[in-house]
Design a protein around this motif. Structure first.
Motif, PDB file in Angstrom:
ATOM      1  N   GLN A  84     -26.830  -5.069  13.213  1.00  0.00           N
ATOM      2  CA  GLN A  84     -27.117  -5.912  14.378  1.00  0.00           C
ATOM      3  C   GLN A  84     -27.912  -7.175  14.013  1.00  0.00           C
ATOM      4  OE1 GLN A  84     -27.931  -2.221  15.812  1.00  0.00           O
ATOM      5  NE2 GLN A  84     -25.697  -2.481  15.842  1.00  0.00           N
ATOM      6  N   GLY A  85     -28.238  -7.271  12.728  1.00  0.00           N
ATOM      7  CA  GLY A  85     -28.993  -8.449  12.290  1.00  0.00           C
ATOM      8  C   GLY A  85     -30.487  -8.271  12.374  1.00  0.00           C
ATOM      9  N   LYS A  86     -30.943  -7.055  12.715  1.00  0.00           N
ATOM     10  CA  LYS A  86     -32.398  -6.837  12.766  1.00  0.00           C
ATOM     11  C   LYS A  86     -32.922  -6.623  11.345  1.00  0.00           C
ATOM     12  CE  LYS A  86     -34.458  -3.878  15.437  1.00  0.00           C
ATOM     13  NZ  LYS A  86     -34.596  -2.632  16.248  1.00  0.00           N
ATOM     14  N   PRO A  87     -34.094  -7.186  11.035  1.00  0.00           N
ATOM     15  CA  PRO A  87     -34.627  -6.995   9.695  1.00  0.00           C
ATOM     16  C   PRO A  87     -34.864  -5.519   9.393  1.00  0.00           C
ATOM     17  CG  PRO A  87     -35.844  -8.715  10.831  1.00  0.00           C
ATOM     18  CD  PRO A  87     -34.949  -8.071  11.848  1.00  0.00           C
ATOM     19  N   ARG A  88     -34.556  -5.121   8.166  1.00  0.00           N
ATOM     20  CA  ARG A  88     -34.856  -3.758   7.720  1.00  0.00           C
ATOM     21  C   ARG A  88     -35.919  -3.777   6.626  1.00  0.00           C
ATOM     22  NH1 ARG A  88     -31.164   0.170   8.730  1.00  0.00           N
ATOM     23  NH2 ARG A  88     -32.844   1.462   7.911  1.00  0.00           N
ATOM     24  N   LYS A  89     -35.827  -4.768   5.758  1.00  0.00           N
ATOM     25  CA  LYS A  89     -36.782  -4.855   4.662  1.00  0.00           C
ATOM     26  C   LYS A  89     -37.233  -6.305   4.482  1.00  0.00           C
ATOM     27  CE  LYS A  89     -34.905  -1.064   1.927  1.00  0.00           C
ATOM     28  NZ  LYS A  89     -34.193  -0.749   0.668  1.00  0.00           N
ATOM     29  N   PHE A  90     -38.517  -6.412   4.141  1.00  0.00           N
ATOM     30  CA  PHE A  90     -39.058  -7.742   3.835  1.00  0.00           C
ATOM     31  C   PHE A  90     -39.329  -7.863   2.348  1.00  0.00           C
ATOM     32  CE2 PHE A  90     -40.493  -7.400   8.329  1.00  0.00           C
ATOM     33  CZ  PHE A  90     -39.782  -8.492   8.824  1.00  0.00           C
ATOM     34  N   PHE A  91     -39.294  -9.088   1.905  1.00  0.00           N
ATOM     35  CA  PHE A  91     -39.531  -9.367   0.498  1.00  0.00           C
ATOM     36  C   PHE A  91     -40.687 -10.360   0.385  1.00  0.00           C
ATOM     37  CE2 PHE A  91     -38.134 -11.860  -3.389  1.00  0.00           C
ATOM     38  CZ  PHE A  91     -38.593 -10.912  -4.286  1.00  0.00           C
ATOM     39  N   TYR A  92     -41.692 -10.005  -0.401  1.00  0.00           N
ATOM     40  CA  TYR A  92     -42.854 -10.886  -0.585  1.00  0.00           C
ATOM     41  C   TYR A  92     -42.930 -11.369  -2.022  1.00  0.00           C
ATOM     42  CZ  TYR A  92     -44.968  -9.029   3.746  1.00  0.00           C
ATOM     43  OH  TYR A  92     -45.228  -8.680   5.026  1.00  0.00           O
ATOM     44  N   GLN A  93     -43.299 -12.631  -2.179  1.00  0.00           N
ATOM     45  CA  GLN A  93     -43.673 -13.125  -3.504  1.00  0.00           C
ATOM     46  C   GLN A  93     -45.083 -13.667  -3.386  1.00  0.00           C
ATOM     47  OE1 GLN A  93     -40.386 -15.912  -4.151  1.00  0.00           O
ATOM     48  NE2 GLN A  93     -39.818 -14.653  -5.912  1.00  0.00           N
ATOM     49  N   ILE A  94     -45.926 -13.268  -4.296  1.00  0.00           N
ATOM     50  CA  ILE A  94     -47.311 -13.757  -4.217  1.00  0.00           C
ATOM     51  C   ILE A  94     -47.793 -14.311  -5.553  1.00  0.00           C
ATOM     52  CG2 ILE A  94     -47.993 -12.209  -2.326  1.00  0.00           C
ATOM     53  CD1 ILE A  94     -49.339 -10.433  -4.351  1.00  0.00           C
ATOM     54  N   VAL A  95     -48.556 -15.415  -5.456  1.00  0.00           N
ATOM     55  CA  VAL A  95     -49.166 -16.026  -6.643  1.00  0.00           C
ATOM     56  C   VAL A  95     -50.674 -16.045  -6.428  1.00  0.00           C
ATOM     57  CG1 VAL A  95     -49.234 -18.050  -8.131  1.00  0.00           C
ATOM     58  CG2 VAL A  95     -47.168 -17.535  -6.820  1.00  0.00           C
TER      59      VAL A  95
END
Ligand SMILES: Nc1ncnc2c1ncn2[C@@H]1O[C@H](COP(=O)(O)OP(=O)(O)OP(=O)(O)O)[C@@H](O)[C@H]1O
Ligand SMILES: [Mg+2]
Length: 338
Positions: free
Chosen positions: A106-117
């Protein structure tokens, strides 16, 4: 498919940038080594946590709006600066990028991706620079204050010494010297009162300077009407000091000579700039005018010599107009080429 998963795993693991994958309830699903190094937890420990557990409590809400745009896909990712708390309780400044990694059918987010410095060092360096800048400003202010106080002391010494002087001409020399010292003291006073410490609101300066001169010569402002007009940007000290001394001389002269026997009159002072960026200082009175036998360019008297010398120092030139009272126009560049 298997191959690209393997490639992703390799990039994820080996990246020197901290990376994390979370579920939509902020549970930490996967972190790389760099992420663990940044916050001092092991991957297992982080696996037990929610992302919100390691975010500085004050920074939990700063990404609210961009998050709202991320969910429906109005943006693909966003970036922010926030703080994390390490295992040993240190505050770590990081630059974070967040994106949706997986959406459901349905286009709902399932997973998020983070990049951190980790940008803690940069932040600390910035803070140090800011602190030392503030310290320098305080010192500079202090110095202008002291210079002003010292000049004020010189002026007071002259006043005290002049008490022993009876001869009127000598007395007037003392008084003129006091005014010259005070016109410089006033520049330093305006500087430490100015918000940026480097530039002077010259309109205010001229107002104070002339008020002092009127008072010192015992002149009623009702008798001699003074009009001041300053339309230039604030001046730097290297221009302001000579300019202030010039005005001091010219205004003193007008007050002393232009209107004998309490004659009424008008004076004008203006500072403006022309199209070429040159500054134009005009000082005029509608009094009796310079004596006929006075050669302005070569007179040996101190006041006008000071005006000529300081104008030269400013890299400017003087136009004298004696058609009606005394009118001087001095044109000089806005900044000094030293
Ligand atoms: N605005 C003026 N109106 C009429 N006469 C003036 C005016 N300005 C200057 N003078 C005349 O020019 C002379 C020279 O002025 P200058 O400022 O050089 O010397 P001073 O004022 O006599 O002495 P000092 O400025 O050194 O105390 C003055 O003595 C005065 O006679
Ligand atoms: Mg004079």
């Amino acid at each position: 498919r298997h191959k690209s998963e393997e490639q992703f795993r390799l990039i994820f693991e080996l990246s020197p940038m901290g990376m994390a994958i979370t579920s939509t309830d902020d549970s930490v699903l996967k972190v790389n080594q760099a992420c663990c190094d940044t916050v001092g937890y092991t991957a297992e420990e982080l696996g037990q946590k929610k992302a919100t557990d390691i975010i500085h409590p004050d920074d939990l809400t700063i990404n609210l709006t961009p998050n709202q745009d991320l969910w429906p896909g109005r943006t693909s990712h966003f970036q922010m600066e926030n703080r994390l708390l390490s295992k040993d309780g240190r505050v770590i400044h990081v630059l974070t990028k967040k994106a949706v990694l997986v959406r459901d059918s349905q286009g709902k987010p399932r997973k998020f991706f983070y990049q951190i410095v980790d940008i803690t060092e940069r932040k600390q360096a910035e803070n140090q620079v800011r602190a030392s800048l503030t310290e320098k400003e305080v010192l500079l202010k202090e110095i202008h204050h002291r210079v002003k106080n010292n000049l004020q002391i010189i002026s007071s010494l002259l006043r005290l010494q002049s008490r022993k002087v009876e001869e009127p001409q000598a007395l007037s020399l003392f008084k003129d010297s006091q005014h010259r010292v005070q016109s410089m003291a006033l520049i330093h006073q305006q500087l430490y009162q100015s918000p940026n410490l480097a530039q002077i609101n010259f309109g205010k300066y001229i107002q104070t300077l002339t008020n002092n001169l009127f008072r010192s010569y015992g002149i009623n402002p009702q008798t001699i009407a003074l009009n001041i007009e300053v339309t230039t940007a604030p001046l730097t000290i290297d221009v302001a000091i000579p300019c202030g001394l010039i005005i001091n001389e010219l205004v003193s002269n007008s007050l002393k000579y232009a209107f004998p026997e309490n004659q009424e009159g008008k004076m004008e002072i203006s500072l403006s700039s022309d199209q070429q960026g040159q500054l134009i200082l005009k000082v005029s009175d509608n009094g009796i005018g310079l004596p006929d036998n006075l050669d302005f360019q070569s007179t040996k008297s101190l006041g006008l010599s000071i005006v000529r010398n300081l104008t030269a120092q400013l890299g400017g030139n003087i136009i004298l107009d004696c058609s009606q009272g005394t009118r001087l126009e001095i044109k000089f560049p806005h900044s000094l080429d030293l």
